[in-house]
Design an enzyme around this catalytic site. Sequence first.
Site, PDB file in Angstrom:
ATOM      1  CB  THR A   2       5.406  -2.861 -42.154  1.00 35.58           C
ATOM      2  OG1 THR A   2       6.271  -3.428 -43.256  1.00 35.58           O
ATOM      3  CG2 THR A   2       4.121  -3.044 -42.433  1.00 35.58           C
TER       4      THR A   2
ATOM      5  CD  GLU B  25       8.409 -11.362 -40.826  1.00 33.41           C
ATOM      6  OE1 GLU B  25       8.547 -11.589 -39.934  1.00 33.41           O
ATOM      7  OE2 GLU B  25       7.064 -11.264 -41.017  1.00 33.41           O
TER       8      GLU B  25
ATOM      9  CB  SER C  70      14.163 -18.051 -50.545  1.00 32.15           C
ATOM     10  OG  SER C  70      12.499 -18.614 -50.819  1.00 32.15           O
TER      11      SER C  70
END
Length: 409
Positions: free
Chosen positions: A164, A389, A392
């Site tokens: 990002t 990040e 799941s």
Amino acid sequence: MAEFSFELNDDQKQVRDWLHGFAADVIRPAAAEWDEREETPWPVIQEAAKVGVYSLDFYAQQYFDPTGLSIPMVMEELFWGDAGIGLSIVGTGLAAVGVLANGTDEQIGTWIPQMYGDVDDVKVAAFCSSEPDAGSDVAAMRTRAVYDGAKDEWVLNGTKTWATNGGIANVHVVVAVVDPEAGSKGHASFIVPPGTPGLSQGQKFKKHGIRASHTAEVVLEDVRVPGHCLLGGKEKLDERLARACEARKGGSGERVKNAAMATFEASRPAVGAMAVGTARAAYEVALDYAKTRTQFGRPIIDNQGVAFPLADMRTRIDAARLLVWRASWMAATGKPFTAAEGSMSKLYASETAKQVTAQALQLLGGNGFTREYPVERMHRDSAIYTIFEGTSEIQRLVIARTLSGMPIR
């Protein structure tokens, strides 16, 4: 120690309402345009800086809130406005957390202000960890940092991906391997100052969602940074590597937390709060639509087939928020995540965002499938929460390992 409470205090409520107004008046009206343009919304970031939403002082105040609830509250409101623009506003925070988690007081005071710039000259920062062959498997990282003792410089080479603000950042925080034999324990974080030769932007990604947030590769070719740009300092690094070496020799299994994971552990509940904001936004659109849309002479919410899914959506959103708040409070008050509560919050909230936005789109029918209504964009945006990040699947692995004490693979 701050007691856990479900009630925000007056100061927190005031900040929440102020942020909600900014999200409603500034972020939402710009969301569709910047999603279509797939560009960093610099004018919106500038407005955020003018009112104090994008500033070191603001986030420092929220970060040091003893209840731990201010950061998730901020994330929820901004991402209620729009996920792509929200990430453009808070993306610098991941790099800042990387410095806070691993840096010295001097490094924190020197570099974090440069990440934000000021109202007249807004800057952004980037945290660079993932690589083309090292996403969830951080031990596969190939970017190398080699120390040049003669010049007291570190030389970085490698390629980072999914960064990002990568390439457009004023300050880059780069995780690199300093001791390949130590696996993930041989990683360290480095500050790459503005204008450092050898750092360039690689491919800019065209994404399914969060398209107002800049995501790109960062290429490092013989990037030289001064010794003081090693977060935490060389003495601390040498001590950590020595402990890791002794643990390997003795077979004690001593755990040494690596730099990237320290950052992710601190930020996972905040990502959960982002997901809660997106889910809440989609739910509110669906609820309003169900109340005003008439078929067969009555609002469609009169039908259980519409009302019951809305009840489930709201229940999941509230449950996700409570998990996020619990983890945030535990982190702020120094309570250990003995059951991987941080990963639990991120897992449940991110899966909730995907389910709620999909259900909202379904309730709007054909209208939900068009860009005339924001749930289409919210549904696309929600997909990222179960990926970045820590996917799941990785969250479930962390939770299962923590609960069982077994090396589940």
